[in-house]
Motif scaffolding. Structure first.
Motif, PDB file in Angstrom:
ATOM      1  N   TYR A   1      87.312 -27.812  57.880  1.00 12.28           N
ATOM      2  CA  TYR A   1      88.660 -27.396  57.481  1.00 12.28           C
ATOM      3  C   TYR A   1      89.308 -28.468  56.608  1.00 12.28           C
ATOM      4  CZ  TYR A   1      93.637 -26.202  57.919  1.00 12.28           C
ATOM      5  OH  TYR A   1      94.955 -25.899  57.650  1.00 12.28           O
ATOM      6  N   ALA A   2      89.262 -29.723  57.057  1.00 11.22           N
ATOM      7  CA  ALA A   2      89.893 -30.813  56.303  1.00 11.22           C
ATOM      8  C   ALA A   2      89.241 -31.001  54.944  1.00 11.22           C
ATOM      9  CB  ALA A   2      89.827 -32.107  57.118  1.00 11.22           C
ATOM     10  N   VAL A   3      87.922 -30.921  54.890  1.00 11.98           N
ATOM     11  CA  VAL A   3      87.223 -31.062  53.607  1.00 11.98           C
ATOM     12  C   VAL A   3      87.561 -29.889  52.698  1.00 11.98           C
ATOM     13  CG1 VAL A   3      84.955 -31.104  52.502  1.00 11.98           C
ATOM     14  CG2 VAL A   3      85.354 -32.462  54.551  1.00 11.98           C
ATOM     15  N   GLY A   4      87.605 -28.679  53.255  1.00  6.80           N
ATOM     16  CA  GLY A   4      87.939 -27.510  52.445  1.00  6.80           C
ATOM     17  C   GLY A   4      89.336 -27.600  51.860  1.00  6.80           C
ATOM     18  N   MET A   5      90.307 -28.050  52.658  1.00  7.02           N
ATOM     19  CA  MET A   5      91.662 -28.213  52.145  1.00  7.02           C
ATOM     20  C   MET A   5      91.722 -29.305  51.084  1.00  7.02           C
ATOM     21  SD  MET A   5      93.691 -25.957  53.489  1.00  7.02           S
ATOM     22  CE  MET A   5      95.309 -26.651  53.120  1.00  7.02           C
ATOM     23  N   THR A   6      91.006 -30.387  51.298  1.00 15.47           N
ATOM     24  CA  THR A   6      90.996 -31.485  50.331  1.00 15.47           C
ATOM     25  C   THR A   6      90.389 -31.045  49.002  1.00 15.47           C
ATOM     26  OG1 THR A   6      90.877 -33.159  52.080  1.00 15.47           O
ATOM     27  CG2 THR A   6      90.148 -33.828  49.892  1.00 15.47           C
TER      28      THR A   6
ATOM     29  N   ALA B   1      85.892 -22.081  52.247  1.00 12.81           N
ATOM     30  CA  ALA B   1      85.517 -22.978  53.345  1.00 12.81           C
ATOM     31  C   ALA B   1      86.582 -22.988  54.431  1.00 12.81           C
ATOM     32  CB  ALA B   1      85.289 -24.388  52.808  1.00 12.81           C
ATOM     33  N   VAL B   2      87.852 -22.907  54.041  1.00 14.85           N
ATOM     34  CA  VAL B   2      88.947 -22.885  55.018  1.00 14.85           C
ATOM     35  C   VAL B   2      88.915 -21.592  55.817  1.00 14.85           C
ATOM     36  CG1 VAL B   2      91.444 -22.906  55.317  1.00 14.85           C
ATOM     37  CG2 VAL B   2      90.378 -24.419  53.628  1.00 14.85           C
ATOM     38  N   VAL B   3      88.746 -20.476  55.150  1.00 15.79           N
ATOM     39  CA  VAL B   3      88.699 -19.176  55.828  1.00 15.79           C
ATOM     40  C   VAL B   3      87.529 -19.122  56.804  1.00 15.79           C
ATOM     41  CG1 VAL B   3      88.317 -16.704  55.488  1.00 15.79           C
ATOM     42  CG2 VAL B   3      89.879 -17.942  53.978  1.00 15.79           C
ATOM     43  N   ALA B   4      86.405 -19.756  56.439  1.00 14.29           N
ATOM     44  CA  ALA B   4      85.182 -19.665  57.245  1.00 14.29           C
ATOM     45  C   ALA B   4      85.316 -20.300  58.620  1.00 14.29           C
ATOM     46  CB  ALA B   4      84.018 -20.297  56.484  1.00 14.29           C
TER      47      ALA B   4
ATOM     48  N   LEU C   1      98.270 -18.764  50.546  1.00 12.37           N
ATOM     49  CA  LEU C   1      98.874 -19.882  51.263  1.00 12.37           C
ATOM     50  C   LEU C   1      98.282 -21.208  50.788  1.00 12.37           C
ATOM     51  CD1 LEU C   1     100.855 -20.652  53.536  1.00 12.37           C
ATOM     52  CD2 LEU C   1      98.926 -20.479  55.131  1.00 12.37           C
ATOM     53  N   VAL C   2      96.968 -21.271  50.673  1.00 12.42           N
ATOM     54  CA  VAL C   2      96.308 -22.503  50.209  1.00 12.42           C
ATOM     55  C   VAL C   2      96.675 -22.787  48.757  1.00 12.42           C
ATOM     56  CG1 VAL C   2      94.076 -23.600  49.773  1.00 12.42           C
ATOM     57  CG2 VAL C   2      94.426 -22.279  51.861  1.00 12.42           C
ATOM     58  N   ALA C   3      96.772 -21.749  47.932  1.00 11.30           N
ATOM     59  CA  ALA C   3      97.139 -21.940  46.526  1.00 11.30           C
ATOM     60  C   ALA C   3      98.531 -22.535  46.394  1.00 11.30           C
ATOM     61  CB  ALA C   3      97.054 -20.609  45.782  1.00 11.30           C
ATOM     62  N   ALA C   4      99.451 -22.191  47.322  1.00 14.65           N
ATOM     63  CA  ALA C   4     100.818 -22.700  47.258  1.00 14.65           C
ATOM     64  C   ALA C   4     100.949 -24.093  47.853  1.00 14.65           C
ATOM     65  CB  ALA C   4     101.753 -21.746  48.004  1.00 14.65           C
TER      66      ALA C   4
ATOM     67  N   PRO D   1     100.464 -28.125  48.449  1.00 16.92           N
ATOM     68  CA  PRO D   1     100.216 -29.270  47.553  1.00 16.92           C
ATOM     69  C   PRO D   1      98.776 -29.749  47.697  1.00 16.92           C
ATOM     70  CG  PRO D   1     101.500 -29.945  49.463  1.00 16.92           C
ATOM     71  CD  PRO D   1     101.433 -28.448  49.510  1.00 16.92           C
ATOM     72  N   LYS D   2      98.259 -30.342  46.623  1.00 15.80           N
ATOM     73  CA  LYS D   2      96.868 -30.802  46.626  1.00 15.80           C
ATOM     74  C   LYS D   2      96.808 -32.287  46.983  1.00 15.80           C
ATOM     75  CE  LYS D   2      96.354 -26.702  45.170  1.00 15.80           C
ATOM     76  NZ  LYS D   2      96.330 -25.669  46.211  1.00 15.80           N
ATOM     77  N   GLY D   3      95.774 -32.654  47.698  1.00 14.81           N
ATOM     78  CA  GLY D   3      95.619 -34.048  48.088  1.00 14.81           C
ATOM     79  C   GLY D   3      94.583 -34.184  49.186  1.00 14.81           C
ATOM     80  N   VAL D   4      94.619 -35.317  49.871  1.00 14.84           N
ATOM     81  CA  VAL D   4      93.635 -35.632  50.902  1.00 14.84           C
ATOM     82  C   VAL D   4      94.188 -35.255  52.279  1.00 14.84           C
ATOM     83  CG1 VAL D   4      92.345 -37.473  52.038  1.00 14.84           C
ATOM     84  CG2 VAL D   4      92.620 -37.493  49.559  1.00 14.84           C
ATOM     85  N   PHE D   5      93.425 -34.453  53.010  1.00 20.02           N
ATOM     86  CA  PHE D   5      93.749 -34.111  54.394  1.00 20.02           C
ATOM     87  C   PHE D   5      92.896 -35.005  55.289  1.00 20.02           C
ATOM     88  CE2 PHE D   5      95.537 -30.616  52.229  1.00 20.02           C
ATOM     89  CZ  PHE D   5      96.425 -29.969  53.069  1.00 20.02           C
ATOM     90  N   SER D   6      93.501 -36.046  55.833  1.00 19.12           N
ATOM     91  CA  SER D   6      92.790 -36.993  56.686  1.00 19.12           C
ATOM     92  C   SER D   6      93.150 -36.708  58.136  1.00 19.12           C
ATOM     93  CB  SER D   6      93.159 -38.430  56.321  1.00 19.12           C
ATOM     94  OG  SER D   6      92.495 -39.357  57.147  1.00 19.12           O
TER      95      SER D   6
END
Length: 207
Positions: free
Chosen positions: A79-84, A90-93, A116-119, A121-126
């Motif tokens: 999940y964290a890698v997919g969001m990053t 990958a997030v849906v999976a 939701l993911v498109a809206a 902000p982009k960055g690192v999810f740690s």
């Protein structure tokens, strides 16, 4: 502290010069270290080793749960890698088909995730290691701290997820995930309700 062994005395009573690993005292510690580091010929299977009591619920987690814990941790890492990486698929999976995400005063179903993911902000999810408690054979719950660093200005958002997990035919998946933000003021909340950057959830998917 290791016990000191007797100084070796050769015939004639004169001690040899200390080897570099013996130090100035000349005491022989190498044999002691080797004996302590020597592993037994057979090891107890990992699944038989009891784990300490969980702080969530105060239950003991037996070693048979180790495989489940690792699988859940890997699922949350995806999940964290997919969001990053801004990888919606990958997030849906990592969610169950009827799974949901709650924040900003709304509950979003899986069908809402692309918008939701498109809206977001982009960055690192740690994320940190989750604290997991099992509720039966195929259900669990947990909490996982999060530190998000925005890509454009390196501003941070911190908080934690509150989750439930379910075992599906495809493996462990997120059933529900709710976000709590930790504010500089000391407040804790799930985000500003009806944030204009966030899409409205589809009632058919979040109901």
């Amino acid at each position: 502290m290791l016990p000191l062994l007797a100084r070796r005395q050769p015939a004639g009573g004169r001690a040899p010069p200390a080897a570099p690993w013996r130090g100035e005292t000349g005491f022989d510690v190498e044999v002691e270290l080797r004996s302590r580091l020597r592993r037994p010929a057979s090891r107890t299977p990992l699944t038989r080793i009891p784990l300490p009591e969980s702080r969530l619920g105060g239950r003991s987690v037996d070693g048979s749960r180790i495989a489940d814990i690792i699988e859940i941790e890997q699922m949350l890492a995806r999940y964290a890698v997919g969001m990053t990486k801004d990888d919606v698929e990958a997030v849906v999976a990592v969610f169950a088909p009827d799974g949901s995400y709650s924040a900003f005063g709304e509950r979003y179903g899986v069908a809402d995730f692309p918008e939701l993911v498109a809206a977001a902000p982009k960055g690192v999810f740690s994320v940190s290691t989750p604290a997991i408690t099992f509720d039966g054979e195929d259900a669990a719950r947990g909490e996982q701290p999060l530190c998000f660093v925005a890509q454009t200005d390196h501003s941070m958002r911190i908080g934690y997820y509150t989750d439930t997990y379910t075992r599906t035919p495809q493996g462990w998946r997120l059933q529900t995930r709710a976000m709590t933000f930790l504010r500089r003021s000391g407040a804790r909340d799930s985000g500003r309700a009806h944030d204009p950057r966030r899409p409205a959830p589809r009632r058919t998917s979040a109901s």
